[in-house]
Design an enzyme around this catalytic site. Structure first.
Site: not given
Length: 393
Positions: A72, A152, A180, A200-202, A238, A326
């Site tokens: 992302g 998010n 998200q 994004s994949g994860h 690649t 933090c």
């Protein structure tokens, strides 16, 4: 204690079994370079194009409008920097919001140093932008509007279709960070008039290190990475075939069962929200009460600090996250929570619990049993809480 309950799915998700099984052959059997001409490479090329079709179908795009990236953040950078570079002769003004992911905000800061002007839209107490403010911010030199689909941290979903309609009417390109959103809520780039989209994949059960950018046909974007001719010269390097295969499969699976999964997650989410608010005095929900991601629960607690809360929950086997930054080496509270009007002391005491397909009603019950005790324990250690309680006596 080892993690028993994982409720930080907005940060990352475990790879789905179906995705893992689909990916493994592309490490061991079909490991060819998709740019080569021999048989084993042709299998990689075939898998690459199948994944492109799966991602395109998942967001209502055409297959040749999908370009694979490393995630992302790269997709966000490519959208903003790529358009800014391509259209620098037309204008130098970009519009975004104060609650974007840092992949957008830091890219905008970089572009400002290159001479571009950026307008950062404010949001209301629920984290939504004003369409009137957006319209008034558009100038003749405005080249791009970038507004995230869903936040998010607080889960608020923006009026994306309305933004797309306004941008199209004004002749301004519209990008949305949908990291998200894709696989969790309905996304249709054609109906919503989206010109560029990051994913994004994860975040939806695919491996880390793979993502994609949708670029509507005809939209000018300069590449960030130069080298080979991969991805129609939009993104050299690649191709990460195992990751791309996993992304395609994950999108396909997520979209297929989205309706049922959304209903299930909303029920679990609403139970978490309502019972935590009922059990813990001086707590508040962050984000829009209904226009929010199905699995997002973000609640602030007065008189406590988020990092301490996370450590105690972790000791109980619960993985979550906080509105306090933090843990990332900063003493500043979340920029998102500050943007919706929370004072520092409340923003620092926020808890984000994000649910996904791995979570069960039993998980929710366990968390509901532990969170009130953790908050009370921390409050009993807080001088500020003691002072407030003494004044009430």
């Amino acid at each position: 204690m080892a993690t028993k309950i994982y409720m930080d799915n907005a940060a990352t998700t475990p790879v789905r079994d179906e995705v893992l099984n689909t990916v493994i052959p592309y490490f061991k059997e079909y490991y060819g370079n998709a740019s080569s001409v021999y048989s084993i490479a042709k299998e990689s090329k075939k898998a690459l194009e199948k994944a492109r079709e799966q991602v395109a179908k998942g967001i209502g795009a055409k297959t040749d409008e999908i370009f694979f990236t490393a995630g992302g953040s790269e997709s966000d950078n490519m959208a903003l920097r790529g358009v800014a570079e391509a259209l620098k002769g037309k204008g130098n003004h970009i519009i975004t919001t104060k609650i974007e992911h840092h992949a957008i905000l830091h890219t905008c800061e970089y572009l400002e140093k290159q001479g571009y002007e950026v307008t950062y839209l404010s949001v209301d107490e629920f984290g939504k932008i004003s369409l009137d403010e957006l319209e008034k911010s558009i100038r003749p030199e405005t080249i791009l509007i970038s507004v995230m689909f869903a936040n998010n941290e607080i889960g608020t979903i923006q009026p994306v279709a309305e933004i797309g309609k306004l941008a199209r009417e004004k002749g301004v390109l519209f990008h949305t960070d949908a990291v998200q959103a894709v696989g969790h809520v309905l996304v249709d780039v054609e109906e919503m008039k989206i010109d560029l989209l990051s994913l994004s994949g994860h975040k939806l059960g695919a491996p880390k290190g793979v993502g994609a950018i949708y670029i509507r046909k005809g939209v000018p974007v300069q590449p960030l990475i130069f080298g080979g001719a991969q991805e129609k010269r939009k993104r050299a390097g690649t191709e990460n075939i195992p990751g791309i295969v996993g992304l395609g499969k994950a999108v396909e699976l997520a979209v297929a069962d989205m309706e049922a999964e959304t209903k299930r997650l909303v029920e679990l989410r609403d139970k978490l929200i309502s019972e935590i608010l009922a059990k813990v005095p001086e707590s508040r929900l962050n984000g829009h009460p209904t226009d929010r991601l199905p699995g997002n629960c973000n609640i602030s607690f007065a008189y406590i600090e988020g990092e301490s809360m996370l450590l105690l929950l972790d000791a109980m086997g619960i993985a979550a996250s906080s509105g306090s930054a933090c843990t990332s080496g900063s003493l500043d509270p979340s920029h998102v929570l500050m943007a919706i009007g929370l004072p520092h002391e409340i923003a620092h005491g926020s808890l984000r619990l994000t649910l996904d397909r791995i979570n069960t009603p039993e998980d929710v019950e366990y968390v509901l049993n532990k969170v009130p005790d953790v908050v009370q324990k921390l409050r009993e250690m807080s001088p500020l809480y003691e002072e407030v309680m003494n004044k009430k006596v």
